[in-house]
Enzyme design. Structure first.
Site, PDB file in Angstrom:
ATOM      1  N   CYS A  33       0.794  -1.239   0.000  1.00  0.00           N
ATOM      2  CA  CYS A  33       0.000   0.000   0.000  1.00  0.00           C
ATOM      3  C   CYS A  33       0.824   1.285   0.000  1.00  0.00           C
ATOM      4  CB  CYS A  33      -0.952   0.000   1.194  1.00  0.00           C
ATOM      5  SG  CYS A  33      -2.253  -1.233   1.025  1.00  0.00           S
TER       6      CYS A  33
HETATM    7  P1  NAD Z   1      -4.949  -8.639  -3.622  1.00  0.00           P
HETATM    8  O1  NAD Z   1      -4.053  -8.616  -4.794  1.00  0.00           O
HETATM    9  O2  NAD Z   1      -4.602  -9.430  -2.412  1.00  0.00           O
HETATM   10  O3  NAD Z   1      -6.414  -9.118  -4.092  1.00  0.00           O
HETATM   11  C1  NAD Z   1      -7.009  -8.761  -5.283  1.00  0.00           C
HETATM   12  C2  NAD Z   1      -7.830  -9.946  -5.748  1.00  0.00           C
HETATM   13  O4  NAD Z   1      -8.632  -9.552  -6.844  1.00  0.00           O
HETATM   14  C3  NAD Z   1      -6.990 -11.123  -6.255  1.00  0.00           C
HETATM   15  O5  NAD Z   1      -7.417 -12.299  -5.611  1.00  0.00           O
HETATM   16  C4  NAD Z   1      -7.287 -11.177  -7.767  1.00  0.00           C
HETATM   17  O6  NAD Z   1      -7.258 -12.495  -8.273  1.00  0.00           O
HETATM   18  C5  NAD Z   1      -8.679 -10.595  -7.805  1.00  0.00           C
HETATM   19  N1  NAD Z   1      -9.072  -9.983  -9.076  1.00  0.00           N
HETATM   20  C6  NAD Z   1      -8.391  -9.104  -9.840  1.00  0.00           C
HETATM   21  N2  NAD Z   1      -9.125  -8.714 -10.887  1.00  0.00           N
HETATM   22  C7  NAD Z   1     -10.307  -9.345 -10.794  1.00  0.00           C
HETATM   23  C8  NAD Z   1     -11.494  -9.331 -11.562  1.00  0.00           C
HETATM   24  N3  NAD Z   1     -11.615  -8.574 -12.638  1.00  0.00           N
HETATM   25  N4  NAD Z   1     -12.515 -10.126 -11.169  1.00  0.00           N
HETATM   26  C9  NAD Z   1     -12.419 -10.893 -10.067  1.00  0.00           C
HETATM   27  N5  NAD Z   1     -11.327 -10.930  -9.280  1.00  0.00           N
HETATM   28  C10 NAD Z   1     -10.288 -10.161  -9.639  1.00  0.00           C
HETATM   29  O7  NAD Z   1      -5.174  -7.103  -3.236  1.00  0.00           O
HETATM   30  P2  NAD Z   1      -5.475  -6.499  -1.774  1.00  0.00           P
HETATM   31  O8  NAD Z   1      -4.214  -6.385  -1.012  1.00  0.00           O
HETATM   32  O9  NAD Z   1      -6.617  -7.210  -1.182  1.00  0.00           O
HETATM   33  O10 NAD Z   1      -5.894  -5.017  -2.174  1.00  0.00           O
HETATM   34  C11 NAD Z   1      -7.120  -4.748  -2.840  1.00  0.00           C
HETATM   35  C12 NAD Z   1      -7.341  -3.247  -2.826  1.00  0.00           C
HETATM   36  O11 NAD Z   1      -7.506  -2.786  -1.475  1.00  0.00           O
HETATM   37  C13 NAD Z   1      -6.205  -2.424  -3.408  1.00  0.00           C
HETATM   38  O12 NAD Z   1      -6.741  -1.306  -4.047  1.00  0.00           O
HETATM   39  C14 NAD Z   1      -5.430  -1.997  -2.177  1.00  0.00           C
HETATM   40  O13 NAD Z   1      -4.703  -0.808  -2.384  1.00  0.00           O
HETATM   41  C15 NAD Z   1      -6.543  -1.775  -1.181  1.00  0.00           C
HETATM   42  N6  NAD Z   1      -6.139  -1.943   0.221  1.00  0.00           N
HETATM   43  C16 NAD Z   1      -5.289  -2.929   0.569  1.00  0.00           C
HETATM   44  C17 NAD Z   1      -4.950  -3.097   1.901  1.00  0.00           C
HETATM   45  C18 NAD Z   1      -3.975  -4.178   2.322  1.00  0.00           C
HETATM   46  O14 NAD Z   1      -3.482  -4.106   3.445  1.00  0.00           O
HETATM   47  N7  NAD Z   1      -3.687  -5.151   1.488  1.00  0.00           N
HETATM   48  C19 NAD Z   1      -5.486  -2.263   2.885  1.00  0.00           C
HETATM   49  C20 NAD Z   1      -6.396  -1.278   2.481  1.00  0.00           C
HETATM   50  C21 NAD Z   1      -6.712  -1.130   1.152  1.00  0.00           C
END
Ligand code: NAD
Length: 429
Positions: A266
């Site tokens: 992030c």
């Molecule tokens: P991640 O990569 O762990 O998860 C994303 C998921 O989405 C994956 O499983 C992927 O296969 C799936 N995906 C992608 N495109 C897709 C589609 N078109 N249809 C269905 N599934 C799809 O990401 P994350 O860490 O969970 O982060 C997600 C969002 O949340 C980001 O924008 C991130 O900046 C934000 N965020 C993350 C955190 C954190 O600590 N990881 C905290 C707050 C906000």
């Protein structure tokens, strides 16, 4: 309520588990079939302490189901959360391709739905994305009108990896950005049982609150890192200074742990994306430019300290802690990646160990050696670099380091127990 969640990663699955804990029925949609099958079998797709138990609880109560089928998910839910990734492009700007794909699939699924459906972005997206681009994609593809036929909202997520479900269930605040009052009301109803202040705003304000929060925290970390570098030179313990600062309510004690720089999925990408937006709007981003520059320099320090002690070429260097921080297996943008790259550049033999992240790091560096225990990594090592503050490293004692060839211990994160281990040098202590 009936909820669908697109993207079953750290945020998506934690959201589903948190909502299921409150009795809501959740359908997770992911394009990764293995992830979908694993979730349905009760196998968490990533490591987090509480996730396996929460997943079991939700499956037992039949409150969670994973699928690749968008139509099924949209037809059988009232609200869809978008939790797909928003990584950085090479130039630092945000890559919205996962959001675009998700929008197309949801819009296609919404075409044949006759009732009002709320779509809420939870992914971190730049101010203006929901209303400026996402709304158009949904409208064009579905043939429906946002704010009338379907609702549009943006509720950023503030959870920390390592405590994801816990943080989702106990947030400091819930921010609901809304295009139409009806979608804001639906989300407020969903969060009724959460004991947290709810703030309702416009879509772009909600988007900015997330970036402002992460950029501020990254700035706080960078400030204490630089101060730590100075304190080290002056023989002052920066952790004592931070404790003294943290008692001040205006400052607060969090994110004042000096160390080898920030990484993770992030802070780096969110600060870079916000800087790109400043540039696009021809506004000065001097503070955040400096944060990124300072963090790049801080990440190099631990290997510089090592090089002042020994020439790493041909030496065995133990790297303990590979995840970007403790209690997670996530190695995205981990500082350990920069450090291992630098060590390899200097022809060191890297022996790496992490309680949970060896597998993920192997995908990035298949050609270094991975140890199953800290002792295995330390055996005959010429130096040891500590890169993540895993609790088990606090248990290490001089007897564990006695197996080293040369006892050089440099901490990037302050975790070793000073009463048990002697001769430690820290990046900035
Ligand atoms: P991640 O990569 O762990 O998860 C994303 C998921 O989405 C994956 O499983 C992927 O296969 C799936 N995906 C992608 N495109 C897709 C589609 N078109 N249809 C269905 N599934 C799809 O990401 P994350 O860490 O969970 O982060 C997600 C969002 O949340 C980001 O924008 C991130 O900046 C934000 N965020 C993350 C955190 C954190 O600590 N990881 C905290 C707050 C906000």
């Amino acid at each position: 309520m009936k909820i669908s969640i697109i993207g079953a990663g750290y945020v998506g699955l934690s959201t589903a588990l948190g909502l299921a804990h409150h009795g809501h029925s959740c359908i997770c949609v992911d394009r990764n079939e293995k992830k979908v099958n694993d979730i349905n079998k009760g196998i968490p797709p990533f490591y987090e302490e509480d996730v396996a138990d929460s997943l079991k609880e939700a499956l037992d109560k039949k409150l969670i189901f994973a699928t690749t089928d968008y139509t099924h998910a949209v037809q059988n839910s009232d609200i869809t959360f978008i939790c797909v990734g928003t990584p950085s492009k090479v130039d630092g700007s945000i890559d919205l391709s996962q959001i675009t794909n998700a929008a197309q699939s949801i819009a296609t699924a919404m075409k044949n739905k006759n009732s009002y459906h709320v779509v809420c972005i939870k992914s971190t997206v730049l101010p203006g994305t929901a209303e400026g681009v996402f709304k158009k994609w949904l409208e064009n593809e579905s043939g429906k009108k946002a704010g009338i036929d379907f609702g549009l909202a943006m509720s950023p997520e503030f959870l920390r990896e390592g405590f994801a479900v816990q943080d989702f269930l106990s947030p400091d605040r819930i921010v609901i950005g809304e295009l139409d009052k009806r979608s804001g009301d639906a989300l407020e109803k969903l969060y009724t049982d959460f004991n947290a202040p709810i703030m309702r705003t416009s879509l772009k304000t909600a988007e900015m609150i997330k970036y402002a929060s992460n950029a501020f925290l990254a700035t706080k970390v960078t400030f204490i890192n630089e101060l730590g570098n100075l304190c080290k030179k002056l023989g002052i313990d920066v952790y004592e200074v931070a404790r003294g600062m943290g008692y001040d309510k205006r400052i607060a004690p969090h994110f004042l742990n000096a160390g080898c720089g920030f990484g993770g999925s992030c802070f780096p990408k969110d600060v870079s994306a916000l800087v790109s937006l400043f540039k696009k709007e021809h506004e000065n981003s001097d503070v955040l430019d400096a944060v990124l520059k300072s963090n790049t320099a801080q990440k190099k320090k631990i290997v510089e300290i090592l090089k002042n002690k020994i020439d790493p070429a041909g030496k065995k260097i133990a790297v303990l802690g590979l995840a970007f921080k403790e209690n997670t297996d996530d190695v995205r943008d981990s500082v350990a990646i920069d450090v291992i790259k630098e060590l390899k550049k200097h022809s060191a033999n890297v022996y790496a160990y992490d309680p949970m992240a060896n597998g993920n790091m192997k995908k990035i560096f298949p050609d270094i050696t991975y140890a199953d225990t800290p002792t295995e990594a330390l055996k005959d090592a010429d130096a040891c670099l500590i890169m993540a503050a895993w609790g088990e490293f606090a248990e290490l004692a001089d007897s564990d380091f006695a197996v080293m060839n040369n006892k050089i211990i440099i901490e990037g994160r302050k975790i070793l127990d000073r009463t048990q281990v002697s001769g430690i040098e820290g990046v900035c202590w």
